[in-house]
Design an enzyme around this catalytic site. Structure first.
Site, mmCIF file in Angstrom:
data_model
loop_
_atom_site.group_PDB
_atom_site.id
_atom_site.type_symbol
_atom_site.label_atom_id
_atom_site.label_comp_id
_atom_site.label_asym_id
_atom_site.label_seq_id
_atom_site.Cartn_x
_atom_site.Cartn_y
_atom_site.Cartn_z
ATOM 1 N N GLU A 35 1.624 -1.276 -0.131
ATOM 2 C CA GLU A 35 -0.089 0.081 0.021
ATOM 3 C C GLU A 35 1.177 1.266 -0.073
ATOM 4 O O GLU A 35 1.989 1.424 0.901
ATOM 5 C CB GLU A 35 -0.815 -0.069 1.428
ATOM 6 N N ARG A 271 5.227 -13.451 10.133
ATOM 7 C CA ARG A 271 5.827 -12.056 9.947
ATOM 8 C C ARG A 271 7.117 -11.272 10.008
ATOM 9 O O ARG A 271 7.531 -12.338 10.862
ATOM 10 C CB ARG A 271 4.816 -10.693 10.600
ATOM 11 N N LYS A 281 3.980 0.904 9.900
ATOM 12 C CA LYS A 281 4.191 2.023 8.896
ATOM 13 C C LYS A 281 3.583 2.823 9.505
ATOM 14 O O LYS A 281 3.972 4.702 9.713
ATOM 15 C CB LYS A 281 3.161 2.165 7.242
HETATM 16 P P1 ATP Z 1 2.401 -1.779 7.822
HETATM 17 O O1 ATP Z 1 1.767 -3.040 8.980
HETATM 18 O O2 ATP Z 1 3.605 -1.649 8.289
HETATM 19 O O3 ATP Z 1 1.944 -1.110 6.939
HETATM 20 P P2 ATP Z 1 1.438 -3.517 6.126
HETATM 21 O O4 ATP Z 1 1.324 -4.774 6.189
HETATM 22 O O5 ATP Z 1 0.081 -3.241 5.695
HETATM 23 O O6 ATP Z 1 2.746 -3.008 7.153
HETATM 24 P P3 ATP Z 1 1.828 -3.674 2.801
HETATM 25 O O7 ATP Z 1 2.025 -2.579 1.955
HETATM 26 O O8 ATP Z 1 0.292 -3.704 3.077
HETATM 27 O O9 ATP Z 1 2.045 -3.167 4.597
HETATM 28 O O10 ATP Z 1 2.185 -4.793 2.830
HETATM 29 C C1 ATP Z 1 2.687 -5.138 1.756
HETATM 30 C C2 ATP Z 1 3.250 -6.934 1.642
HETATM 31 O O11 ATP Z 1 4.324 -6.800 2.791
HETATM 32 C C3 ATP Z 1 2.119 -7.435 2.330
HETATM 33 O O12 ATP Z 1 2.256 -9.166 1.221
HETATM 34 C C4 ATP Z 1 2.488 -7.470 3.915
HETATM 35 O O13 ATP Z 1 2.211 -9.094 3.814
HETATM 36 C C5 ATP Z 1 3.959 -7.801 4.121
HETATM 37 N N1 ATP Z 1 4.531 -7.627 4.529
HETATM 38 C C6 ATP Z 1 3.938 -6.789 5.725
HETATM 39 N N2 ATP Z 1 4.949 -6.204 6.736
HETATM 40 C C7 ATP Z 1 5.664 -7.324 6.666
HETATM 41 C C8 ATP Z 1 6.538 -8.216 7.907
HETATM 42 N N3 ATP Z 1 6.323 -7.741 8.966
HETATM 43 N N4 ATP Z 1 7.342 -8.745 7.462
HETATM 44 C C9 ATP Z 1 6.530 -9.878 5.919
HETATM 45 N N5 ATP Z 1 5.681 -9.022 5.156
HETATM 46 C C10 ATP Z 1 5.134 -8.566 5.828
HETATM 47 MG MG MG Z 2 -1.455 -3.518 4.069
#
Ligand code: ATP
Ligand code: MG
Length: 572
Positions: A35, A271, A281
């Site tokens: 995102e 994760r 984020k």
């Molecule tokens: P945040 O909680 O930091 O906003 P998010 O999961 O909302 O992270 P996205 O931009 O939606 O962030 O994530 C893009 C991809 O990265 C998704 O497939 C998500 O599963 C993966 N991802 C995000 N954070 C992690 C993490 N800590 N470890 C492994 N994969 C991750």
């Molecule tokens: Mg997300």
């Protein structure tokens, strides 16, 4: 580190099985779906290595898809930085897609759901809807709008999109099962109204935006994704992911008429969480906005740009991800693993230089020459990695801690009447005395040197118990050293009660001016920037740690960031 021989991870095993069974006509397609609401962090890199890694390994394609369904938080700044960071890590995507590319299709699909009596417009408040959800053991309560006639739903959904309904006043919900033990089936929201923020790509075209569950799987399906890999928190969403795609297929959205089984499946891995930092984020944005760090690329941040500025290389980051691996259980990775990866990466690469952090002057009383240029190997024992000149003369700076006024049989460095000590890459010396100021601080150390003991000559083979670092007083240069440490003072700031911002490590940055050897003078210029990335060099300051040139360096001031100390100081 070994990449090739490593056993297959569990997702690679699944992919191999799918290929053997001829699923999706042998196609492998993944996507990385960030995102664009912040900068990438090291957690995302774990997902990137998986998504791109699978495509690389099995001759597939990995596309980059921006999951931009919430205009309130998204921005092109993030879109740009995400692409920059992925390219810097060394991955190449097939296409760049946006969930917003599919807004039209998704809207039409939502209308299909309404027409099939599978979706309805709910006028309740978000609080009322939440209250009616029930609990995993208690069924939910049906919305009074659940059985609204299809025509009315069509009219209201259109009104939502036309901007006739205020934000928050209505949502479109899937009509599934208010008693389902999986809470995600209790009439999940498909669409909400957002009129307050233009979308970074579609502007004011849309007043309704699809929710994650009604956009992600559909986007995967439209694009031809075969393996939709994400993190474990989405396990509970998987049945809904499949449900929506099954219904699409029922409605006739067959993506590959030649292969009726061609569809996407979701797989989940653990994760990445790392000690002494946060991996969200939202929290990072807070730190940036409130000035608690210097920006997304503050070298203390777990962002890709922060790690880069800290001195992490793509190789070190990828090797770290490779080391931790992929499982189906959540856990916490110790920060030292990350540091070990950069130490390992730089061990045989970073040229060594001397820098004195707490200088005291050393005068060699029997040195009468003008000074001389010594030659030192950039990495001991590796002449093929180059050499440098080190200016040597009568007056040098050494570390204050390398001198002790009282001799002591356990102190192997300089003290009057004590042992012989080697000056790194130079001569053997012996301390004779020191001067002190009125407060008793040592201002100058005196020693004699042995002209026949020069390193690299026959006399240079003579052994001493200790070798110390030095720089020459006239030619050495001042460097601003930014000594970074853990961002948080506690192992898991997200697990503590109260405000995570109160848990920041007050000593996470210390700025000192150090005296470095003249070899670093060639770094005194604004670093070149290629594709948005500053081209900077890495060094090891002998006995101090790995350092990297900071992009804020100018022709007047060299700034170096500590990437990692040579050894771990944080082990309990
Ligand atoms: P945040 O909680 O930091 O906003 P998010 O999961 O909302 O992270 P996205 O931009 O939606 O962030 O994530 C893009 C991809 O990265 C998704 O497939 C998500 O599963 C993966 N991802 C995000 N954070 C992690 C993490 N800590 N470890 C492994 N994969 C991750
Ligand atoms: Mg997300």
């Amino acid at each position: 580190m070994e990449t090739e021989e490593k056993a297959l991870n569990f997702i690679e095993q699944i992919v191999e099985k799918d290929l053997q069974e001829g699923k999706n006509s042998g196609r492998i397609q993944t996507r990385f779906p960030p995102e664009p609401n912040g900068y990438l962090h090291i957690g995302h890199v774990k997902a990137i290595c998986m998504d791109f890694g699978i495509a690389d390994r099995y001759n597939g394609v990995c596309n980059l898809r921006f999951d931009d369904t919430n205009p309130v938080k998204e921005d092109t700044e993030y879109v740009d930085s995400i692409q920059q960071d992925i390219a810097w890590l060394g991955f190449r995507w097939g296409n760049v897609y946006y969930a917003s590319d599919y807004f039209e299709k998704l809207y039409d699909l939502a209308i299909d759901f309404i027409k099939h009596g599978m979706a309805y417009v709910d006028e309740q408040t978000p609080e009322q809807i939440a209250e009616q959800k029930g609990t995993p053991t208690e069924p939910g309560v049906a919305s009074p709008y659940r059985d609204r006639p299809i025509d009315e739903n069509l009219r209201l959904f259109q009104a939502m999109q036309n901007g006739e309904i205020e934000e928050g006043k209505m949502v479109l919900r899937a009509k599934i099962d208010m008693a389902n033990p999986n809470m995600h089936f209790r009439d999940p929201i498909m669409y909400r109204i957002i009129t307050s923020h233009p979308h970074h790509r579609t502007g004011h075209r849309w007043n309704v935006y699809p929710m994650y569950d009604f956009a992600h799987g559909q986007s995967d399906y439209f694009e031809g994704v075969t393996h939709s890999i994400c993190t474990l928190e989405f396990v509970v969403h998987r049945p809904l992911y499949d449900y929506f795609i099954d219904r699409m297929i029922d409605f006739g959205y067959q993506r590959n008429p030649n292969d009726k089984e061609d569809r996407t499946h979701q797989f989940e891995f653990n994760r990445l969480n790392i000690t002494y930092t946060v991996m969200s984020k939202r929290k990072m944005l807070q730190l940036v906005k409130e000035g608690l760090v210097a920006g997304w690329d503050d070298p203390r941040m777990p962002t890709v740009c922060g790690l880069r500025r800290r001195g992490y290389t793509p190789g070190a980051i990828r090797s770290f991800i490779n080391t931790i691996g992929y499982t189906k259980v959540e856990g916490m990775i110790d920060y030292t693993w990350l540091e070990n990866a950069i130490r390992e990466d730089q061990k045989e690469k970073a040229p060594r230089v001397c820098a004195i952090f707490d200088p005291v002057k050393l005068v060699l009383t029997n040195y009468d020459g003008e000074g001389e240029n010594l030659v030192a190997e950039n990495i001991d024992g590796h002449p093929e990695l180059g050499t440098r000149e080190m200016r040597f003369a009568k007056e040098l700076y050494i570390e204050r801690g390398d001198f002790q006024e009282e001799s002591d049989k356990n102190f192997f460095r300089l003290s009057p009447g004590g042992r012989e000590v080697r000056l790194k890459n130079a001569y053997i010396i012996q301390a004779t005395g020191c001067d002190k100021d009125a407060a008793g601080n040592i201002t100058t150390v005196y020693a004699t040197y042995d002209p026949d003991s020069k390193s690299g000559t026959e006399g240079g083979n003579r052994k001493t118990k200790a070798t110390i670092n030095w720089v020459e007083c006239q030619t050495c240069m001042d460097v601003e050293a930014r000594l970074y440490d853990r961002l948080f003072a506690v192992e898991n700031p997200s697990a503590e009660e109260g405000d995570f911002r109160d848990l920041l490590n007050p000593d996470s940055l210390r700025i000192v001016t150090i005296k470095a050897e003249a070899a670093l003078r060639k770094e005194m210029h604004r670093p070149e920037v290629i594709n948005g990335i500053a081209q900077v060099n890495h060094y090891q300051f002998l006995k101090q740690g790995y350092f990297v040139v900071d992009p804020d360096t100018t022709g007047d001031k060299l700034i170096m960031n500590r990437t990692a100390s040579l050894k771990d100081n944080w082990q309990k």
